[in-house]
Every structure is written in structure tokens, then in C-alpha cells.
Design a protein around this motif. Structure first.
Motif, short mmCIF file in Angstrom:
data_model
loop_
_atom_site.label_atom_id
_atom_site.label_comp_id
_atom_site.label_asym_id
_atom_site.label_seq_id
_atom_site.Cartn_x
_atom_site.Cartn_y
_atom_site.Cartn_z
N ASP A 106 -57.56 47.67 -31.19
CA ASP A 106 -57.43 46.00 -31.38
C ASP A 106 -58.11 45.70 -30.03
OD1 ASP A 106 -57.59 43.65 -32.05
OD2 ASP A 106 -55.42 43.61 -33.66
N PHE A 107 -58.89 45.21 -29.85
CA PHE A 107 -58.20 44.74 -28.31
C PHE A 107 -57.56 43.61 -27.68
CE2 PHE A 107 -61.84 42.39 -30.45
CZ PHE A 107 -62.11 41.01 -30.59
N ARG A 108 -57.22 43.16 -29.00
CA ARG A 108 -55.92 42.17 -29.07
C ARG A 108 -55.12 42.35 -28.56
NH1 ARG A 108 -57.45 38.70 -34.43
NH2 ARG A 108 -57.22 41.12 -34.46
N ASP A 109 -54.47 43.46 -28.85
CA ASP A 109 -53.26 44.69 -28.77
C ASP A 109 -53.11 45.51 -27.86
OD1 ASP A 109 -50.58 45.66 -28.54
OD2 ASP A 109 -50.79 45.70 -30.30
N ARG A 110 -53.50 45.81 -26.20
CA ARG A 110 -53.88 46.60 -25.98
C ARG A 110 -52.52 47.61 -25.25
NH1 ARG A 110 -58.30 49.36 -25.84
NH2 ARG A 110 -56.97 50.10 -23.73
N PRO A 111 -52.41 48.61 -25.06
CA PRO A 111 -51.40 49.67 -24.75
C PRO A 111 -50.90 48.66 -23.09
CG PRO A 111 -52.76 51.08 -24.83
CD PRO A 111 -53.82 48.99 -25.28
N GLU A 112 -51.84 48.82 -22.36
CA GLU A 112 -51.65 49.01 -20.57
C GLU A 112 -50.83 47.57 -20.15
OE1 GLU A 112 -55.58 50.26 -21.90
OE2 GLU A 112 -54.82 48.74 -22.26
N VAL A 113 -50.16 48.01 -19.09
CA VAL A 113 -49.58 47.29 -18.26
C VAL A 113 -50.12 46.17 -17.55
CG1 VAL A 113 -47.84 48.85 -18.43
CG2 VAL A 113 -49.11 48.47 -16.82
N ASP A 114 -49.46 44.99 -17.31
CA ASP A 114 -49.41 44.01 -16.92
C ASP A 114 -49.77 43.86 -15.05
OD1 ASP A 114 -48.51 42.97 -19.16
OD2 ASP A 114 -46.34 41.05 -17.83
N ASP A 115 -51.30 43.54 -14.94
CA ASP A 115 -51.92 43.43 -13.87
C ASP A 115 -52.18 44.57 -13.09
OD1 ASP A 115 -51.65 40.27 -13.35
OD2 ASP A 115 -49.04 41.30 -13.29
N SER A 116 -52.65 45.41 -14.35
CA SER A 116 -52.75 46.99 -13.91
C SER A 116 -54.63 47.50 -14.07
CB SER A 116 -52.12 48.37 -15.06
OG SER A 116 -52.42 47.44 -16.61
N VAL A 117 -55.18 46.65 -14.25
CA VAL A 117 -56.87 47.06 -14.58
C VAL A 117 -57.19 46.56 -13.71
CG1 VAL A 117 -58.60 47.56 -16.08
CG2 VAL A 117 -56.02 47.68 -16.74
#
Length: 247
Positions: A106-117
Motif C-alpha cells: 500500500d503506497f499510503r503506508d510506507r515503512p521508510e522514516v521521515d525525510d529519508s529518500v
């Protein structure tokens, strides 16, 4: 008589409509497949040269993204590029970043942390689909795994939720690429492109560029679902829009 589902699939290399073969067929021919593989191996080297990159780009998603890469919007060579709506990977047939992450789930709930990509790519469902018996949107349900989504309001809510998640994980001074399109539903124009720009600004994003992607649009429907003649009331959209944001 039971309604027949009509789906349109386009070749990942040349955008020709694929009318025969397996339902998961990606290329119209082996020759086209080999040509795309050669483009992918060479990066942007075989993209037709020009003195400038135009805001109007014809052809496949792969051709579009290869041109966008030439302007630096896919980051530096060692930057992480996350495609949260990877699907069949049709964005990356001509240019593929070395550190591309193929987003699943689900693109609405990603595991990446804030400001990381550093670079986030978002190609959400942006056209109302009707239901399973009437939809002609390629692989919509299988590609996104979201179930039936009827009406422009629900589509727009999906876009808003996904955009907010992309903005959350995007690194400062990174780039967010968002695909969207205006269209007509029930005789009314749905202005998705203006809405995405406004919503992006509300989320703290700044629009830095836009590209008109011309694919032709396919044949025009002449009758409604009930068999009555369809009257055209608005100019027909034959382009989608790729918006480039930063924060």
C-alpha cells in the motif's frame, strides 16, 4: 447477455495496443522487447538527442522518464530512488537508477522514516474506473491491490493520502515525481492536476517543473453503458502530467 470486460494493454516499448496474447504480456513483439533491453543497458545513451528537453514528450512512460533523468530529477548516481507504485516497472524501460527500490504494498503506508529518500516516484490511479465489469483501465485492480474504487472523490482521496506519505519520506531538497491527469466523469471535468499542485503546496512541497506526456489516448467511446449515444461536451484529454516537486 453477460457484459464482457474490455481491457487495453500497451507495449512497454512503443505504446502500441496489445490485442493478442497472454493477459500479462508486456511487449508487442520480441524485437520490441530486445530494443527496450538495449536501452535499459545503455541508460540514457540511446535516447534521441536534442539541444533541450521539451515540456511535451511523446511515447511511452520509459521515454518520458529518460528525458526527465537528463535534467537531474532522478538525483545523483548514488541517490536512492523509491518508486512507491512500481507495478510492472514501465517507468524504467529506458533509464534505470542504480539504487532503485521497487515499492510493493500500500503506497499510503510506507515503512521508510521521515525525510529519508532523495527521490520518490508516485504514479497513482488518477482516473475513475467504474467497476470490474465496465472498467477499461489496464491492470488497475491487480496493479494497486486496492479493490474497487468508484468515483472521482475516492480516487482523489487515494491521491491525497499517497501524496502525503510521499511528502513525509522525501528528503529535504530531494525530488518527488507525481503523475496525474485531468478527465471527464459524468459530464463534469475533474481537474486533478490543479488539485495535486495545491495539495502539494499545503504539504510543504514546491513545484519546480512539469511535463506533458502525450500518448494519443486511444479510440473515443461513442456510446454510453446503456447503449445511448455519447455526446462530447469537453475537449478530450490526450496528455497526462508529470509534476516535479521539491521541499
Amino acid at each position: 447477455m453477460e457484459a464482457v470486460t474490455v481491457t487495453k494493454r500497451r507495449c512497454a516499448g512503443c505504446s502500441t495496443v496489445i490485442s493478442e496474447g497472454r493477459s500479462d504480456k508486456v511487449y508487442c513483439s520480441q524485437a520490441c522487447k530486445k530494443r527496450v533491453y538495449r536501452w535499459a543497458e545503455a541508460g540514457t545513451k540511446n535516447v534521441p538527442a536534442s539541444r533541450s528537453v521539451s515540456s511535451l514528450i511523446r511515447g511511452s512512460n520509459g521515454a518520458l522518464i529518460a528525458r526527465v533523468a537528463r535534467l537531474g530529477y532522478l538525483g545523483e548516481p548514488d541517490d536512492i530512488v523509491l518508486d512507491v507504485t512500481y507495478g510492472r516497472g514501465l517507468w524504467w524501460t529506458r533509464y534505470r537508477p542504480a539504487r532503485l527500490i521497487e515499492g510493493v504494498g500500500d503506497f499510503r503506508d510506507r515503512p521508510e522514516v521521515d525525510d529519508s529518500v532523495q527521490v520518490v516516484c508516485f504514479d497513482p490511479p488518477y482516473i475513475s474506473t467504474g467497476n470490474r465489469s465496465t472498467s477499461s483501465i489496464d491492470d488497475f485492480y491487480d496493479r494497486y491491490g486496492l479493490g474497487e474504487v468508484n468515483g472521482w472523490q475516492k480516487i482523489r482521496q487515494l491521491i491525497d493520502d499517497g501524496l502525503a506519505e510521499c511528502a513525509r519520506i522525501l528528503a529535504t531538497r530531494g525530488y518527488l515525481l507525481v503523475k496525474c491527469m485531468d478527465y471527464v466523469e459524468s459530464g463534469h471535468k475533474v481537474w486533478n492536476t490543479f488539485h495535486v499542485v495545491t495539495e502539494g503546496e499545503r504539504l510543504g512541497l514546491r513545484l519546480v517543473d512539469r511535463f506533458h506526456h502525450l500518448t494519443g489516448g486511444g479510440p473515443q467511446v461513442t456510446v454510453n453503458l446503456d447503449g445511448s449515444p455519447r455526446e462530447q461536451r469537453h475537449a478530450r484529454e490526450v496528455t497526462s502530467m508529470l509534476l516535479v516537486f521539491t521541499k
